[in-house]
Motif scaffolding. Structure first.
Motif, PDB file in Angstrom:
ATOM      1  N   VAL A  33       0.860  -1.186   0.000  1.00 24.30           N
ATOM      2  CA  VAL A  33       0.000   0.000   0.000  1.00 24.30           C
ATOM      3  C   VAL A  33       0.893   1.231   0.000  1.00 24.30           C
ATOM      4  O   VAL A  33       1.878   1.303   0.747  1.00 24.30           O
ATOM      5  N   ASN A  49       2.989   1.026   3.826  1.00 25.24           N
ATOM      6  CA  ASN A  49       2.728   0.231   5.031  1.00 25.24           C
ATOM      7  C   ASN A  49       4.007  -0.451   5.509  1.00 25.24           C
ATOM      8  O   ASN A  49       4.831  -0.896   4.701  1.00 25.24           O
ATOM      9  N   GLU A  51       5.022  -3.323   8.258  1.00 20.07           N
ATOM     10  CA  GLU A  51       4.532  -4.349   9.187  1.00 20.07           C
ATOM     11  C   GLU A  51       5.621  -4.736  10.183  1.00 20.07           C
ATOM     12  O   GLU A  51       6.790  -4.364  10.036  1.00 20.07           O
ATOM     13  N   THR A  58       1.976  -2.716  13.261  1.00 20.21           N
ATOM     14  CA  THR A  58       1.924  -2.345  11.837  1.00 20.21           C
ATOM     15  C   THR A  58       1.407  -0.922  11.660  1.00 20.21           C
ATOM     16  O   THR A  58       0.458  -0.501  12.314  1.00 20.21           O
ATOM     17  N   CYS A  60      -0.036   1.746   8.823  1.00 19.16           N
ATOM     18  CA  CYS A  60      -0.612   1.839   7.475  1.00 19.16           C
ATOM     19  C   CYS A  60       0.079   2.933   6.666  1.00 19.16           C
ATOM     20  O   CYS A  60       0.628   3.894   7.224  1.00 19.16           O
ATOM     21  N   ALA A  61      -0.031   2.793   5.353  1.00 23.02           N
ATOM     22  CA  ALA A  61       0.539   3.768   4.435  1.00 23.02           C
ATOM     23  C   ALA A  61      -0.023   5.177   4.683  1.00 23.02           C
ATOM     24  O   ALA A  61       0.713   6.165   4.651  1.00 23.02           O
ATOM     25  N   GLU A  62      -1.327   5.248   4.930  1.00 26.17           N
ATOM     26  CA  GLU A  62      -1.981   6.556   5.084  1.00 26.17           C
ATOM     27  C   GLU A  62      -1.399   7.328   6.262  1.00 26.17           C
ATOM     28  O   GLU A  62      -1.067   8.506   6.157  1.00 26.17           O
ATOM     29  N   PRO A  94      -9.903   2.929   3.783  1.00 28.47           N
ATOM     30  CA  PRO A  94      -8.997   3.148   4.919  1.00 28.47           C
ATOM     31  C   PRO A  94      -9.544   2.558   6.213  1.00 28.47           C
ATOM     32  O   PRO A  94     -10.758   2.598   6.476  1.00 28.47           O
TER      33      PRO A  94
HETATM   34  N1  THU Z   1      -3.064  -1.337   5.181  1.00 27.05           N
HETATM   35  C1  THU Z   1      -2.746  -0.053   4.832  1.00 27.05           C
HETATM   36  O1  THU Z   1      -1.576   0.310   4.706  1.00 27.05           O
HETATM   37  N2  THU Z   1      -3.769   0.807   4.627  1.00 27.05           N
HETATM   38  C2  THU Z   1      -5.100   0.484   4.733  1.00 27.05           C
HETATM   39  O2  THU Z   1      -5.955   1.336   4.512  1.00 27.05           O
HETATM   40  C3  THU Z   1      -5.498  -0.854   5.132  1.00 27.05           C
HETATM   41  C4  THU Z   1      -4.408  -1.802   5.403  1.00 27.05           C
HETATM   42  C5  THU Z   1      -1.974  -2.299   5.357  1.00 27.05           C
HETATM   43  C6  THU Z   1      -1.682  -2.686   6.762  1.00 27.05           C
HETATM   44  C7  THU Z   1      -1.093  -4.069   6.590  1.00 27.05           C
HETATM   45  O3  THU Z   1       0.290  -3.943   6.298  1.00 27.05           O
HETATM   46  C8  THU Z   1      -1.784  -4.612   5.360  1.00 27.05           C
HETATM   47  O4  THU Z   1      -2.295  -3.498   4.670  1.00 27.05           O
HETATM   48  C9  THU Z   1      -2.892  -5.617   5.658  1.00 27.05           C
HETATM   49  O5  THU Z   1      -3.757  -5.125   6.604  1.00 27.05           O
END
Ligand code: THU
Length: 137
Positions: A33, A49, A51, A58, A60-62, A94
């Motif tokens: 992501v 993202n 992890e 973890t 997230c990218a956002e 998201p």
């Molecule tokens: N993930 C994101 O980066 N953004 C999202 O909006 C949903 C999930 C990532 C977190 C994790 O590394 C992977 O996707 C699976 O959940």
């Protein structure tokens, strides 16, 4: 949710989101992501993202993109548009934690676009993504 023509998504932001998604650290899910947030006319910050073996850590990218904007001096309300690009998902929207951070940091009428590998796009305002948020004023 609203479906939009892929051409309605700013192509430069989409390209930046796609590029940064390639840097994802996602050995556990395999999902890649990337997010690119535009602040005003010129400035763009990116995140992917990241992890961890302790899964709950973890990021997230956002949130990584929004945090990068803050680290570069962007203030609350100055984040106007975000493009998220994801591979490994049929359709992404998201997560709740990111929505809480978006509503705090982004402009109320900011637009968030989610794009997948197939060129499908979903777009929302941050108010649509998270109505009635928890806020401290
Ligand atoms: N993930 C994101 O980066 N953004 C999202 O909006 C949903 C999930 C990532 C977190 C994790 O590394 C992977 O996707 C699976 O959940």
């Amino acid at each position: 949710m609203s479906e939009r023509d892929a051409r309605a998504v700013p192509q430069r932001l989409l390209e930046q989101a796609r590029e940064v998604s390639e840097h994802a650290h996602s050995p556990y899910s395999g999902a890649r992501v990337g997010a690119a947030v535009r602040c005003g006319e010129e400035r763009v910050f990116i995140g992917c993202n990241v992890e961890n073996a302790s899964y709950g850590l973890t990021q997230c990218a956002e949130r990584n993109a929004l945090n990068a904007a803050i680290a570069h001096g962007i203030k609350r309300g100055e984040m106007d548009e975000m493009v998220i690009y994801a591979s490994g998902f049929q359709r992404l929207s998201p997560c709740g934690a990111c929505r809480q951070v978006m509503i705090e940091l982004m402009a109320p009428d900011a637009v968030v676009h989610c794009c997948n590998e197939g060129g499908e796009v979903s777009s929302w305002s941050v108010n649509q993504l998270f109505p009635e948020p928890f806020v401290l004023e």
